[in-house]
Design a protein around this motif. Structure first.
Motif, PDB file in Angstrom:
ATOM      1  N   LEU A   4       0.873  -1.171   0.000  1.00 28.91           N
ATOM      2  CA  LEU A   4       0.000   0.000   0.000  1.00 28.91           C
ATOM      3  C   LEU A   4       0.912   1.223   0.000  1.00 28.91           C
ATOM      4  N   PHE A   5       1.120   1.774  -1.190  1.00 30.05           N
ATOM      5  CA  PHE A   5       1.852   3.028  -1.301  1.00 30.05           C
ATOM      6  C   PHE A   5       0.917   4.118  -0.799  1.00 30.05           C
ATOM      7  N   PHE A   6       1.413   4.998   0.072  1.00 28.62           N
ATOM      8  CA  PHE A   6       0.535   6.061   0.550  1.00 28.62           C
ATOM      9  C   PHE A   6       1.322   7.284   0.977  1.00 28.62           C
ATOM     10  N   ASP A   7       0.635   8.404   0.918  1.00 30.74           N
ATOM     11  CA  ASP A   7       1.175   9.671   1.403  1.00 30.74           C
ATOM     12  C   ASP A   7       0.012  10.441   2.007  1.00 30.74           C
ATOM     13  N   ILE A   8       0.312  11.248   2.985  1.00 35.88           N
ATOM     14  CA  ILE A   8      -0.717  12.062   3.626  1.00 35.88           C
ATOM     15  C   ILE A   8      -0.277  13.518   3.650  1.00 35.88           C
ATOM     16  N   GLU A   9      -1.257  14.383   3.763  1.00 30.08           N
ATOM     17  CA  GLU A   9      -1.023  15.794   4.062  1.00 30.08           C
ATOM     18  C   GLU A   9      -1.774  16.059   5.358  1.00 30.08           C
ATOM     19  N   THR A  10      -1.160  16.857   6.206  1.00 32.59           N
ATOM     20  CA  THR A  10      -1.675  17.014   7.567  1.00 32.59           C
ATOM     21  C   THR A  10      -1.821  18.475   7.976  1.00 32.59           C
ATOM     22  N   THR A  11      -2.450  18.679   9.127  1.00 28.75           N
ATOM     23  CA  THR A  11      -2.650  20.025   9.668  1.00 28.75           C
ATOM     24  C   THR A  11      -1.515  20.437  10.596  1.00 28.75           C
ATOM     25  N   GLY A  12      -0.446  19.678  10.611  1.00 26.89           N
ATOM     26  CA  GLY A  12       0.708  19.956  11.460  1.00 26.89           C
ATOM     27  C   GLY A  12       1.606  18.733  11.491  1.00 26.89           C
ATOM     28  N   THR A  13       2.613  18.750  12.342  1.00 31.10           N
ATOM     29  CA  THR A  13       3.610  17.680  12.344  1.00 31.10           C
ATOM     30  C   THR A  13       3.502  16.704  13.508  1.00 31.10           C
ATOM     31  N   GLN A  22      -5.537  14.932   3.701  1.00 30.88           N
ATOM     32  CA  GLN A  22      -5.485  14.252   2.409  1.00 30.88           C
ATOM     33  C   GLN A  22      -4.751  12.934   2.589  1.00 30.88           C
ATOM     34  N   LEU A  23      -5.295  11.880   1.987  1.00 34.49           N
ATOM     35  CA  LEU A  23      -4.715  10.539   2.033  1.00 34.49           C
ATOM     36  C   LEU A  23      -4.782   9.987   0.612  1.00 34.49           C
ATOM     37  N   SER A  24      -3.612   9.755   0.019  1.00 33.93           N
ATOM     38  CA  SER A  24      -3.559   9.301  -1.367  1.00 33.93           C
ATOM     39  C   SER A  24      -2.609   8.124  -1.490  1.00 33.93           C
ATOM     40  N   GLY A  25      -2.823   7.328  -2.525  1.00 34.20           N
ATOM     41  CA  GLY A  25      -1.917   6.219  -2.734  1.00 34.20           C
ATOM     42  C   GLY A  25      -2.398   5.237  -3.766  1.00 34.20           C
ATOM     43  N   ALA A  26      -1.829   4.033  -3.662  1.00 35.76           N
ATOM     44  CA  ALA A  26      -2.149   2.980  -4.615  1.00 35.76           C
ATOM     45  C   ALA A  26      -1.958   1.623  -3.968  1.00 35.76           C
ATOM     46  N   VAL A  27      -2.797   0.690  -4.378  1.00 34.94           N
ATOM     47  CA  VAL A  27      -2.669  -0.709  -3.984  1.00 34.94           C
ATOM     48  C   VAL A  27      -1.908  -1.411  -5.097  1.00 34.94           C
ATOM     49  N   VAL A  28      -0.775  -2.033  -4.739  1.00 29.95           N
ATOM     50  CA  VAL A  28       0.037  -2.769  -5.707  1.00 29.95           C
ATOM     51  C   VAL A  28       0.207  -4.186  -5.170  1.00 29.95           C
ATOM     52  N   ILE A  29      -0.225  -5.151  -5.971  1.00 27.93           N
ATOM     53  CA  ILE A  29      -0.135  -6.554  -5.561  1.00 27.93           C
ATOM     54  C   ILE A  29       0.676  -7.312  -6.594  1.00 27.93           C
ATOM     55  N   ASP A  30       1.751  -7.924  -6.114  1.00 25.59           N
ATOM     56  CA  ASP A  30       2.665  -8.666  -6.989  1.00 25.59           C
ATOM     57  C   ASP A  30       3.092  -7.844  -8.199  1.00 25.59           C
ATOM     58  N   GLY A  31       3.382  -6.577  -7.960  1.00 29.35           N
ATOM     59  CA  GLY A  31       3.887  -5.689  -8.999  1.00 29.35           C
ATOM     60  C   GLY A  31       2.836  -5.068  -9.898  1.00 29.35           C
ATOM     61  N   SER A  57       0.649  22.659   1.761  1.00 24.71           N
ATOM     62  CA  SER A  57      -0.198  21.864   0.855  1.00 24.71           C
ATOM     63  C   SER A  57      -1.020  22.730  -0.079  1.00 24.71           C
ATOM     64  N   GLY A  58      -1.014  24.026   0.153  1.00 21.43           N
ATOM     65  CA  GLY A  58      -1.777  24.927  -0.701  1.00 21.43           C
ATOM     66  C   GLY A  58      -3.280  24.850  -0.497  1.00 21.43           C
ATOM     67  N   VAL A  59      -3.696  24.591   0.745  1.00 19.54           N
ATOM     68  CA  VAL A  59      -5.125  24.542   1.067  1.00 19.54           C
ATOM     69  C   VAL A  59      -5.432  25.521   2.203  1.00 19.54           C
ATOM     70  N   THR A  60      -6.711  25.810   2.360  1.00 17.43           N
ATOM     71  CA  THR A  60      -7.151  26.718   3.420  1.00 17.43           C
ATOM     72  C   THR A  60      -8.011  25.967   4.430  1.00 17.43           C
ATOM     73  N   ARG A  61      -8.227  26.603   5.573  1.00 21.43           N
ATOM     74  CA  ARG A  61      -9.126  26.027   6.586  1.00 21.43           C
ATOM     75  C   ARG A  61     -10.516  25.805   6.001  1.00 21.43           C
ATOM     76  N   GLU A  62     -10.977  26.779   5.220  1.00 20.46           N
ATOM     77  CA  GLU A  62     -12.316  26.680   4.637  1.00 20.46           C
ATOM     78  C   GLU A  62     -12.413  25.449   3.726  1.00 20.46           C
ATOM     79  N   HIS A 169       3.873  18.322  -2.626  1.00 19.54           N
ATOM     80  CA  HIS A 169       3.055  18.475  -1.411  1.00 19.54           C
ATOM     81  C   HIS A 169       1.567  18.336  -1.678  1.00 19.54           C
ATOM     82  N   ASP A 170       1.243  17.735  -2.816  1.00 26.34           N
ATOM     83  CA  ASP A 170      -0.082  17.182  -3.024  1.00 26.34           C
ATOM     84  C   ASP A 170       0.135  15.681  -2.846  1.00 26.34           C
ATOM     85  N   ALA A 171      -0.594  15.061  -1.944  1.00 26.97           N
ATOM     86  CA  ALA A 171      -0.322  13.661  -1.600  1.00 26.97           C
ATOM     87  C   ALA A 171      -0.367  12.746  -2.811  1.00 26.97           C
ATOM     88  N   LEU A 172      -1.293  12.974  -3.733  1.00 26.76           N
ATOM     89  CA  LEU A 172      -1.391  12.114  -4.904  1.00 26.76           C
ATOM     90  C   LEU A 172      -0.146  12.252  -5.785  1.00 26.76           C
TER      91      LEU A 172
END
Length: 191
Positions: A4-13, A22-31, A57-62, A169-172
């Protein structure tokens, strides 16, 4: 092998204080890539929101407050995982794969499961993950002293991967870059 390849963007560290937006990624099975995902998440209502983190991430609270509630996104995410892993089978799990994911992204994802009332994170994922930053360290060991830093974009460029800097810094985008870098550093020679 289930990845499960994944990356997230968060509201802090801080995973115990901040949330995922934001939660983005890909499912890779046997290549073979089976599915990709790009989920926008309204952070946990108790999460602290750092405007500096949002600006990365280039996003706002709104914007993030208009995303679907975390409970709904969590259900969607787990339903996707369930298509590929039997969480009741101790031998059937994903390896989490990302760039610098071990100390950061994995912790946020585990905390997000807990925030959604799920204490069974380990039913889906092996406790050891695959960190592409660590793999790249070995691959670039002889050139590391000449590199300005070891950020994803720098490492990708050093390995011959084209980087679209305005998309960072866009998770996808970041996970697509990570997947390409993974391919480069897990082969015996650089392409």
């Amino acid at each position: 092998m289930k990845l499960l390849f994944f990356d997230i963007e968060t509201t802090g560290t801080m995973f115990w204080k901040n949330g995922i937006h934001q939660l983005s990624g890909a499912v890779v099975i046997d290549g073979v890539m089976k599915e990709s995902f790009d989920l926008r998440v309204r952070p946990n209502p108790k999460a602290c929101i750092d405007d500096a983190a949002l600006s990365v991430s280039g996003v706002t609270r709104e914007q993030i407050c208009g995303y679907p509630p975390m409970e709904d996104v969590y259900k969607e995410f787990v339903a996707m995982l369930g298509k590929y892993v039997d969480k009741y089978d101790r031998k059937d799990k994903f390896f989490l794969v990302g760039y610098n994911n071990s100390p950061f992204d994995n912790q946020f994802l585990r905390a997000w499961f807990k925030q959604n009332g799920d204490d069974y994170f380990g039913s889906w994922f092996w406790s050891n993950s695959i960190d592409v930053m660590v793999l790249a360290s070995q691959f670039l060991a002889d050139r590391r002293c000449d590199m300005k830093d070891f950020k994803l974009a720098t490492v990708a460029e050093e390995c011959g991967v084209a980087v679209q800097r305005d998309a960072l810094h866009d998770a996808l985008y970041d996970i697509r870059l990570t997947m390409e870098l993974y391919k480069r550093v897990t082969t015996s020679k650089q392409q």
